[in-house]
Design a protein around this motif. Sequence first.
Motif, PDB file in Angstrom:
ATOM      1  N   GLY A 138      75.381  22.783  52.249  1.00 41.07           N
ATOM      2  CA  GLY A 138      75.234  23.849  53.247  1.00 41.07           C
ATOM      3  C   GLY A 138      76.535  24.567  53.560  1.00 41.07           C
ATOM      4  O   GLY A 138      76.575  25.434  54.443  1.00 41.07           O
ATOM      5  N   ALA A 139      77.601  24.206  52.837  1.00 39.83           N
ATOM      6  CA  ALA A 139      78.928  24.737  53.168  1.00 39.83           C
ATOM      7  C   ALA A 139      78.989  26.252  53.074  1.00 39.83           C
ATOM      8  O   ALA A 139      79.720  26.897  53.839  1.00 39.83           O
ATOM      9  CB  ALA A 139      79.986  24.111  52.270  1.00 39.83           C
ATOM     10  N   ASN A 144      73.799  18.974  59.898  1.00 37.60           N
ATOM     11  CA  ASN A 144      74.940  19.675  60.493  1.00 37.60           C
ATOM     12  C   ASN A 144      74.792  21.190  60.426  1.00 37.60           C
ATOM     13  O   ASN A 144      74.967  21.895  61.424  1.00 37.60           O
ATOM     14  CB  ASN A 144      76.204  19.302  59.705  1.00 37.60           C
ATOM     15  N   THR A 145      74.481  21.673  59.228  1.00 42.32           N
ATOM     16  CA  THR A 145      74.403  23.120  59.039  1.00 42.32           C
ATOM     17  C   THR A 145      73.241  23.701  59.822  1.00 42.32           C
ATOM     18  O   THR A 145      73.390  24.722  60.504  1.00 42.32           O
ATOM     19  CB  THR A 145      74.253  23.451  57.538  1.00 42.32           C
ATOM     20  N   ALA A 177      78.411  27.950  56.439  1.00 45.93           N
ATOM     21  CA  ALA A 177      79.542  27.866  57.363  1.00 45.93           C
ATOM     22  C   ALA A 177      80.711  28.718  56.865  1.00 45.93           C
ATOM     23  O   ALA A 177      81.332  29.453  57.648  1.00 45.93           O
ATOM     24  CB  ALA A 177      79.971  26.405  57.522  1.00 45.93           C
ATOM     25  N   PHE A 209      78.895  24.295  63.157  1.00 43.26           N
ATOM     26  CA  PHE A 209      80.126  24.986  62.739  1.00 43.26           C
ATOM     27  C   PHE A 209      80.539  26.126  63.677  1.00 43.26           C
ATOM     28  O   PHE A 209      81.692  26.557  63.664  1.00 43.26           O
ATOM     29  CB  PHE A 209      79.979  25.524  61.302  1.00 43.26           C
ATOM     30  N   THR A 232      76.520  18.405  53.679  1.00 40.67           N
ATOM     31  CA  THR A 232      77.622  19.266  54.140  1.00 40.67           C
ATOM     32  C   THR A 232      78.091  20.168  53.008  1.00 40.67           C
ATOM     33  O   THR A 232      78.318  21.376  53.204  1.00 40.67           O
ATOM     34  CB  THR A 232      78.792  18.407  54.671  1.00 40.67           C
TER      35      THR A 232
END
Lengths: 313, 157
Positions: free
Chosen positions: A57-58, A132-133, A61, A138, A54
């Motif tokens: 890869g933030a 997630n990414t 997002a 997101f 997370t």
Amino acid sequence: MDNFFRDPVQLATPFFFLLILLEMAWIRRGGRGEYEPGDTATSMMMGLGNLVTTIAGAFVAVAAYLWVWQFRPFDIGFAWWAWVLCFVAEDFFYYVFHRAAHRVRWFWASHVVHHSSQHYNLSTALRQTWTNTLSLHFIFRMPLFLVGFEPAMIIFCAGANLVYQFWIHTESVGKMGNLFEGVMNTPSHHRVHHATNPRYLDANYAGVFIVWDRMFASFVEETAEDPPRYGIIHNLGTFNPLRVAFHEWIAMAGDIRRARGLRHKLLFFLAPPGWTPPDWTYGSRQTTDMIKAEWRAQTSKARQRALAGEPVK
Amino acid sequence: MQEFDPLVLLLSVLSVFAVFLINRWLGGFTPAHLNSKADALARLKLDYPAFEEQETVVGGDGKSAILAGAGGGIALVQAIGDRFLTRLLGPGDVKALSLEPSGNAGMQHLRLRLDDFTNAAFELLLSPETNGAAWHKRLAAFLDAPGQSVQEAGPHG
């Protein structure tokens, strides 16, 4: 920008570890639930990997959030009511995301990780995706940025939402009273969500407030007659975190490679998990809708009523 | 934006290992074991209620079972930790298949390599009374390339 996107999940992580140990000890003293070392370690490694991926890869997002934010019609600011509104709105968009994560295979490929344990205890809460990414999870939060909530407020509320969801992953807590059960997501409601019993499939998507499920007809009550069995339809035969993280992506890629025609390839991305074309010869699968229909056809009305009987105490 | 401290990462991994050890030390879990054919069928039926069982073999170690159903269907039940997983085989699900003597008198190992990313290996210890060759023949129908990757040996081969 330091601490601008401070995530409550990272602050809470040491307490998660402590509470897991306390639940283990509680279970050894006769509390309800089970921990198996391989399963526990896998769940916790998935949680650790989720934090790392997370953060890694933030930037994707955050870039998307800030790009959308520039088009906001309002500057809502940090008033107390804005925090309340943001928390409730974020929880609503969590519900939308979560429902999509169970009904669209692209999102399910990431979210399935969270459901891949056959156990249900506090460590299961940490069993989170590493993709997630990649799954574009997101995007479901972007309307909040577009409206004009403060980015730091949205990120904090999203983290607080996930922190709330930690404690509901337990069999040690029964029902919590009509008022609380009526409004909030609880261990009982979330046990239903993690169950593979046909009656419980695709139910109780809520994060914090169960009212979304009650409003959008996805609420199912846990009953003593139908104790939840946890996991996924096609349970995993591994504790290897890498295989847990990527198994559904690999399966989806294989299906897309074998599918004939663009329409079928697209449907392997977008249709519910378990969908296959009518002429599919690579093993028969079922969607949850098919499983539920088959169960209803094979189970007498009396039995169905009995299973839906008395809510668990 | 936050940066991740490698020391925090290391301490986190050590914490996971510590929780694993504490879980082992505290116990409270029982490795999954099939005591009978009825056990195996009951577990399978939880996932595949429509499966019509005709014949079941439970491995000598109680860790796995194989079930033949109506119409040539084959199902597997296999222990993982304190739980079981089940599989209903489809065409091409078996990548390799072998039947070999186990070393114990008359016992045989039936081994399958599956086209399954999370559960590639299945092994069943067959008693001398079990017709291993018949099971081998049934399973060969699920090979991804029939006639290949088949290895058969042993007293009942």
